[in-house]
Design a protein around this motif. Structure first.
Motif: not given
Lengths: 318, 320
Positions: A26-32, A57-64
């Protein structure tokens, strides 16, 4: 994209990134996503759809980057958040050796519902899923459409405000799929926010907004209608001819020799779809070419692109 | 039988004995596939598509009726059929520990393709399937879309006249699905191959010259996609009502409204006269304080037609 995390939308994502070693899923995704909105994601396998949902869902920690779901940060406040969020995976995580009613009870207890509340929810969900009379059948013996609605029921047993659906209708017949979408919109109308991923184009058309996801990036995001207006490169001509197979060979040759600027030439049953830069300009040259090769043409019509046409066109430009 | 027919069934019936009694999986199916056409057998899971395909190929015994491929009877001439037909079974898996090239050779050997012929055909098929650069890759390490293309190439290695593909695009993403169908289109145009495809995807019907819609063991319609879409009642009006549930109740049973389908937040109404009913519907809803956004006439797609046909079918069988 100028975008701020404000906590005002049920789902807010800014520059969310997940790397596994050298691979950026996942590469710098932004949305609402707005409250009560049905927001869809379309993308090939490996585009990052499931990885993003797992981060939300809080199952994986984002790198950034960061995300907020109902104002909570899934990376640090997963526990509080999860009580307000529902999730249904493509695998319909139901216990086949439990009855429909027992599955609902199991999920209700896992979410910590009180005995009285659980009894009420059981009845509501059985009614919503149309499972009356089938409450005591083993889940393994239910057909696809019932199972799917039961899985949805279990995912919402705790009245979540946000619902994540990961390819929820794979392998379900069209009537059951329509019913399922009826349920989704009934919930959205009550203010539930829904993020759904799908492989079906006709389902993407049902979403209020659709994001095209490719290689971890959000390639486009808008209403299905607007996407068709703004994201299609070229226009689609539908060619009706008594000999589509021969016409196809002629057009393929013209495409390869670049005699005509044909982005795509494909057989659709008895018709051919050709994507050209401008429909009106190329209608006649196309007809002339076919006629010159001895192929009769009944009609060449400029047709609206399908969401799939737009999706493919967007993917090819990346 | 005419030479023009590649696949033919007549009143085909297949029953299975199960723990819960007899099940009729295929219930009197009559269909004809002409040479050089792409025929789609379309329907939901459990409709009987796979069973029909297996009986046609002689892999399952039929209970009653007739079935043949290229004039060869499915039960009596299976060997002749096997020589002339390619088949990809549902969830068919290629040997994962063989490379792309080895897979091709493996299937060519099974089909008794001579060494010289293999040298000519294998590179040609790999080129066609866009796999030339992956000949040394293990099949198990190909993407889902590439696996399907390799399966197709393997099914063509003995140069069959007919291929039967059972849900070849199941679980494949939209980009790969499109590529696969473009390959099939090219095969038909360039080689005149007869293609018989089973699929649960309604939109894939548009890729077929003719389709059979299958539901609960029966063929409920059988025509070109264009003609099937004309089987819907009247014309199709789409709009988004401001209040969905009461709006649906109001329009159902209104004069000139032949059928109501829900489509997410929208309503799809089949009406007899668009110009006239449009006004009446908007008026009736407005009288109840419901507004309609984006009311317009749309072309029915295969899915709308299928749903409409299934509904009429079950209304008839329930005597409504």
């Amino acid at each position: 994209m100028a975008f701020k995390i404000t906590g005002t939308h049920p789902i807010e994502v800014k520059d969310l990134t997940k790397r596994f070693g050298d691979f950026t899923a996942v590469d710098h995704i932004s949305f609402y996503v707005n409250r009560g909105e049905v927001y869809g994601w379309l993308g090939p396998n490996g585009a990052g759809k499931t990885t993003t949902i797992r981060m939300l869902l809080g199952l994986l920690r984002p790198t950034d980057g960061e995300a907020r779901v109902l104002g909570y940060n899934p990376a640090t406040e997963a526990k509080t958040m999860q009580a307000r969020v529902g999730y249904m995976s493509q695998l319909f995580t139901l216990y086949n050796d439990l009855t429909a009613r027992e599955n609902i009870r199991f999920y209700g207890q896992a979410y910590g519902l009180s005995r009285a509340k659980l009894r009420r929810r059981q009845a509501e969900i059985i009614e919503m899923a149309g499972l009356q009379g089938r409450e005591n059948i083993l889940t393994g013996n239910l057909s696809g459409g019932w199972k799917q609605r039961l899985a949805l029921g279990c995912a919402i047993v705790h009245h979540p405000q946000v619902l994540f659906l990961d390819e929820p209708t794979a392998g379900v017949d069209p009537i059951s799929r329509r019913d399922f979408w009826g349920l989704i919109y009934a919930m959205a109308n009550k203010g539930v926010t829904v993020l759904v991923t799908t492989h079906y184009m006709d389902e993407a058309e049902l979403c209020q907004r659709v994001g095209f996801l490719s290689q971890g990036r959000l390639a486009a995001l808008d209403t299905p209608r607007r996407l068709k207006e703004t994201h299609m490169r070229g226009q689609v001509l539908e060619i009706n001819t008594p000999d589509p197979d021969r016409a196809m060979r002629v057009l393929k040759a013209a495409q390869e020799s670049q005699r005509l600027p044909l982005d795509e030439v494909a057989l659709y049953g008895a018709q051919i779809h050709a994507v050209v830069p401008a429909a009106e300009e190329f209608r006649q040259p196309l007809k002339d070419l076919l006629n010159a090769e001895g192929v009769r043409v009944n009609a060449i019509e400029w047709i609206a692109p399908t969401l799939e046409d737009v999706f493919i066109s967007t993917m090819e430009r990346l | 039988m005419s030479d023009d027919i590649a696949i033919c069934t007549q009143d085909l019936v297949k029953r299975f004995r199960t723990l819960r009694g007899m099940v009729t999986a295929v219930n009197g199916v009559t269909l004809q596939v002409r040479r050089g056409e792409t025929y789609g057998l379309i329907g939901p899971d459990g409709a009987g598509k796979t069973t029909t395909t297996r009986v046609i190929l002689g892999l399952l015994k039929r209970t009653a009726g007739e079935s043949s491929v290229l004039g060869y009877d499915s039960m009596r001439n299976t060997y002749e059929i096997r020589e002339r037909v390619g088949y990809i079974a549902q969830q068919f898996a290629l040997p994962a520990d063989l490379t792309v090239q080895e897979n091709m050779r493996f299937f060519a050997d099974i089909q008794d393709v001579s060494a010289e012929e293999q040298q000519r055909r294998i590179p040609e098929l790999l080129e066609f399937a866009g796999l030339t650069h992956f000949t040394k890759r293990l099949a198990g390490r190909l993407s889902g879309g590439m696996k399907k293309k390799l399966a197709l190439a393997c099914s063509l290695v003995h140069e069959p006249q007919v291929v039967l593909l059972d849900e070849p695009t199941l679980g494949v993403d939209p980009v790969s699905r499109r590529e696969f169908w473009n390959l099939l289109g090219n095969l038909r145009a360039e080689k005149g191959l007869t293609i018989f495809v089973c699929t649960p995807y309604m939109d894939e019907a548009e890729r077929c010259s003719r389709v059979g819609l299958m539901y609960q063991g029966r063929l409920i319609a059988h025509d070109s996609p264009k003609m099937i879409k004309r089987l819907v009642p009247g014309r199709l009006l789409e709009f988004t009502p401001s209040n969905f549930v009461p709006a649906r109740q109001i329009v159902t049973g209104m004069e000139g409204v032949l059928e109501v389908q829900t489509y997410g937040v929208m309503l799809h109404l089949f009406v007899d006269d668009v110009a006239r009913r449009r006004q009446e519907i908007a008026g009736a809803l407005a009288a109840q304080g419901i507004t309609c956004v984006g009311m317009r006439e749309i072309e029915p797609r295969m899915e709308e037609a299928f749903i409409s046909l299934i509904r009429r079918q079950s209304d008839q069988s329930h005597g409504v």
